[in-house]
Scaffold this motif. Sequence first.
Motif, mmCIF file in Angstrom:
data_model
loop_
_atom_site.group_PDB
_atom_site.id
_atom_site.type_symbol
_atom_site.label_atom_id
_atom_site.label_comp_id
_atom_site.label_asym_id
_atom_site.label_seq_id
_atom_site.Cartn_x
_atom_site.Cartn_y
_atom_site.Cartn_z
ATOM 1 N N PRO A 297 9.903 8.579 25.249
ATOM 2 C CA PRO A 297 10.263 8.283 26.300
ATOM 3 C C PRO A 297 10.858 9.758 27.201
ATOM 4 C CG PRO A 297 10.369 6.443 25.246
ATOM 5 C CD PRO A 297 10.844 7.285 24.115
ATOM 6 N N ALA A 298 11.030 10.111 26.492
ATOM 7 C CA ALA A 298 11.897 11.811 27.173
ATOM 8 C C ALA A 298 10.299 12.947 26.734
ATOM 9 C CB ALA A 298 12.885 11.872 26.974
ATOM 10 N N GLY A 299 9.216 12.370 26.222
ATOM 11 C CA GLY A 299 8.584 13.681 25.961
ATOM 12 C C GLY A 299 7.790 13.924 26.928
ATOM 13 N N ALA A 300 8.163 14.180 27.935
ATOM 14 C CA ALA A 300 6.773 14.854 29.492
ATOM 15 C C ALA A 300 7.580 16.243 29.307
ATOM 16 C CB ALA A 300 6.988 14.454 30.946
ATOM 17 N N GLU A 301 8.068 16.901 28.958
ATOM 18 C CA GLU A 301 8.518 18.424 28.809
ATOM 19 C C GLU A 301 7.659 19.119 28.183
ATOM 20 O OE1 GLU A 301 9.828 21.742 29.904
ATOM 21 O OE2 GLU A 301 9.640 20.262 31.273
ATOM 22 N N SER A 302 7.856 18.288 26.702
ATOM 23 C CA SER A 302 7.548 18.504 24.863
ATOM 24 C C SER A 302 5.687 18.476 25.723
ATOM 25 C CB SER A 302 7.468 17.588 23.898
ATOM 26 O OG SER A 302 9.178 17.551 23.799
ATOM 27 N N ILE A 303 5.213 17.735 25.461
ATOM 28 C CA ILE A 303 3.608 17.515 26.147
ATOM 29 C C ILE A 303 3.140 18.862 27.475
ATOM 30 C CG2 ILE A 303 1.797 16.419 28.088
ATOM 31 C CD1 ILE A 303 3.064 13.618 26.759
ATOM 32 N N ARG A 304 3.909 19.035 28.602
ATOM 33 C CA ARG A 304 3.814 20.210 29.025
ATOM 34 C C ARG A 304 4.121 21.536 28.462
ATOM 35 N NH1 ARG A 304 6.723 16.834 33.413
ATOM 36 N NH2 ARG A 304 8.679 18.134 32.873
ATOM 37 N N ARG A 305 5.207 21.845 27.560
ATOM 38 C CA ARG A 305 5.367 22.596 26.717
ATOM 39 C C ARG A 305 3.662 22.991 25.877
ATOM 40 N NH1 ARG A 305 10.289 21.765 25.564
ATOM 41 N NH2 ARG A 305 9.651 21.020 23.850
ATOM 42 N N THR A 306 3.461 21.476 25.065
ATOM 43 C CA THR A 306 2.355 21.889 24.293
ATOM 44 C C THR A 306 0.765 22.221 25.062
ATOM 45 O OG1 THR A 306 3.425 19.607 23.081
ATOM 46 C CG2 THR A 306 0.661 20.658 22.736
ATOM 47 N N ARG A 307 0.601 21.336 26.394
ATOM 48 C CA ARG A 307 -1.014 21.770 27.232
ATOM 49 C C ARG A 307 -0.929 23.450 27.348
ATOM 50 N NH1 ARG A 307 -1.474 16.596 31.188
ATOM 51 N NH2 ARG A 307 -1.955 15.369 29.390
ATOM 52 N N LEU A 308 0.792 23.600 27.929
ATOM 53 C CA LEU A 308 0.080 24.900 28.427
ATOM 54 C C LEU A 308 0.319 26.210 27.250
ATOM 55 C CD1 LEU A 308 4.278 25.595 30.427
ATOM 56 C CD2 LEU A 308 1.422 26.539 30.950
ATOM 57 N N ARG A 309 0.841 26.101 25.752
ATOM 58 C CA ARG A 309 0.857 27.040 24.786
ATOM 59 C C ARG A 309 -0.972 26.538 24.299
ATOM 60 N NH1 ARG A 309 3.663 24.130 22.104
ATOM 61 N NH2 ARG A 309 2.550 23.683 20.502
ATOM 62 N N ARG A 310 -1.664 24.743 24.144
ATOM 63 C CA ARG A 310 -2.809 25.186 23.920
ATOM 64 C C ARG A 310 -3.904 25.445 24.587
ATOM 65 N NH1 ARG A 310 -2.736 23.570 18.399
ATOM 66 N NH2 ARG A 310 -4.797 23.960 18.638
ATOM 67 N N GLN A 311 -3.724 26.044 25.817
ATOM 68 C CA GLN A 311 -4.274 26.453 27.112
ATOM 69 C C GLN A 311 -3.759 27.930 27.022
ATOM 70 O OE1 GLN A 311 -5.297 24.540 30.124
ATOM 71 N NE2 GLN A 311 -4.977 22.989 30.634
ATOM 72 N N GLN A 312 -3.448 28.130 25.856
ATOM 73 C CA GLN A 312 -2.689 29.775 25.968
ATOM 74 C C GLN A 312 -1.980 30.176 27.024
ATOM 75 O OE1 GLN A 312 -6.660 31.393 24.543
ATOM 76 N NE2 GLN A 312 -5.458 31.626 23.032
ATOM 77 N N LEU A 313 -1.788 29.839 27.869
ATOM 78 C CA LEU A 313 -0.792 30.052 29.329
ATOM 79 C C LEU A 313 0.680 30.551 28.693
ATOM 80 C CD1 LEU A 313 -1.459 28.163 31.750
ATOM 81 C CD2 LEU A 313 -1.267 29.963 32.116
ATOM 82 N N ARG A 314 0.813 30.377 27.188
ATOM 83 C CA ARG A 314 1.940 30.400 26.250
ATOM 84 C C ARG A 314 1.239 30.838 25.079
ATOM 85 N NH1 ARG A 314 3.752 29.821 30.880
ATOM 86 N NH2 ARG A 314 5.521 28.740 31.791
ATOM 87 N N ALA A 315 2.102 32.054 24.658
ATOM 88 C CA ALA A 315 1.407 32.705 22.982
ATOM 89 C C ALA A 315 1.423 30.996 22.161
ATOM 90 C CB ALA A 315 2.711 32.949 22.237
ATOM 91 N N PRO A 316 0.069 31.076 21.392
ATOM 92 C CA PRO A 316 -0.178 32.670 20.760
ATOM 93 C C PRO A 316 -1.630 33.115 21.913
ATOM 94 C CG PRO A 316 -1.511 30.578 19.182
ATOM 95 C CD PRO A 316 -0.044 30.634 20.430
ATOM 96 N N TYR A 317 -1.806 34.278 22.807
ATOM 97 C CA TYR A 317 -2.009 34.524 23.438
ATOM 98 C C TYR A 317 -4.324 34.131 23.361
ATOM 99 C CZ TYR A 317 1.486 34.460 26.326
ATOM 100 O OH TYR A 317 3.148 34.414 27.124
ATOM 101 N N ALA A 318 -5.200 34.258 23.765
ATOM 102 C CA ALA A 318 -6.367 35.428 23.581
ATOM 103 C C ALA A 318 -5.987 36.271 23.211
ATOM 104 C CB ALA A 318 -7.461 34.822 24.345
#
Length: 404
Positions: free
Chosen positions: A5-26
């Motif tokens: 239930p408290a996983g919203a922050e983890s979801i945001r962090r995962t999306r940022l990374r998979r979209q390469q707004l966080r490392a590893p970058y393109a």
Amino acid sequence: MTIPPAGAESIRRTRLRRQQLRAPYADNPADAVRNLLAVQSQEFPYARWTLSQRSSPHPSSMVTASDVEQAVADGTILRTHILRPTWHFVHREDLGWLMGLSADRLHQGNKGMYRQTGIDEDAAARSGQILAAAVADGAHKTREELAQVLEEAGFPSKGLGFIYHLMHAEISRVLVSGSPVRSSGGALKQTYALFEERVPGFLPTPLAGEDREQALGQLALRYFSSRGPATVKDCAVWSGLTMKDVKRGIQVAQDLSPGALGTLELDGLPYYLAAEEVEPLASGDATEDPSVAEDAALPRIDLIQCYDEYVMGYSQSRHFLGGTAPYFPEDNGPMHVVLLDGRLAGWWRHGFSGGACQLDVRMNRPATAAEQAALEAEVDRYGRFLGMNTTLVRRGGNGPRAQD
């Protein structure tokens, strides 16, 4: 598995990374586009920044505005109407099959406007032949130049009639973006080129049968790998496909790349994502997440365009953004999105005067000293991207407020 239930922050962090707004970058603009498959780009100046943000933030390796412009000029990245449809950047190796998957649906969706503007099958065929001849052999032309070509042939040269003749030619794989040019005032302008000269090995007919199945699988695999966790409806709205097609695409993706996608459940809904992300999200373990260390020393501010895939890549589950976007202000205020650690925190836009850039940033609440430092670091990065002096114009919180 179920997301805590408290996983919203983890979801945001995962999306940022998979979209390469966080490392590893393109490594370059083309790699950023290939990762995301299609990148919404109706505002070309801001869409260039979308690709730069997904490269390394370090000055020695970051992608600049001119790097993106060069990738569009040489045809590695193409800009055209596709998906919903609206302007998107697509890698030239993907545009042929992606347009083959969606062209019939796009034409069907435009039928009402075709009727309203008098574009029947015969008129579209004739204007398509004229436009193809005008840009053949590398003779890329601006909208204004193509308007004159169509006018001389008795077709509309302005208004909706002109717009939909061009769009019909794009969807029919006659036209695609050419090398951008600059106006006398310095503004960047798109040109049009012959599709078959810019897209290798494309099929001029709609995909059917096994070819269409493979394309559905490829789309699902690429979407959920780069944007997950996301729902079937998120993908359907983003792609313009039916939910039935997306579900079939997920099935085919499992054959194309066995084990590549996994699922998690949240609020009774299945979310699809890259399989390696499932266990960390389900357990809440962030120890292997490189973006945690990257953001540990300072709150992270991202100035993203309002059509960034971090916003537009989701519909049903966009609430993880923490606010409502895209937003269209009534007072000519900023509409692009300020993120604070992945959550909506304000609005911004750029302006130019005297050879310098001014960023109008309006936070939803007063920034702390650490947040102000993070904002100034992002402003500095934007200046390096543009290659010009960039200053911050920061006003009080008079925009819409982010939600808790």
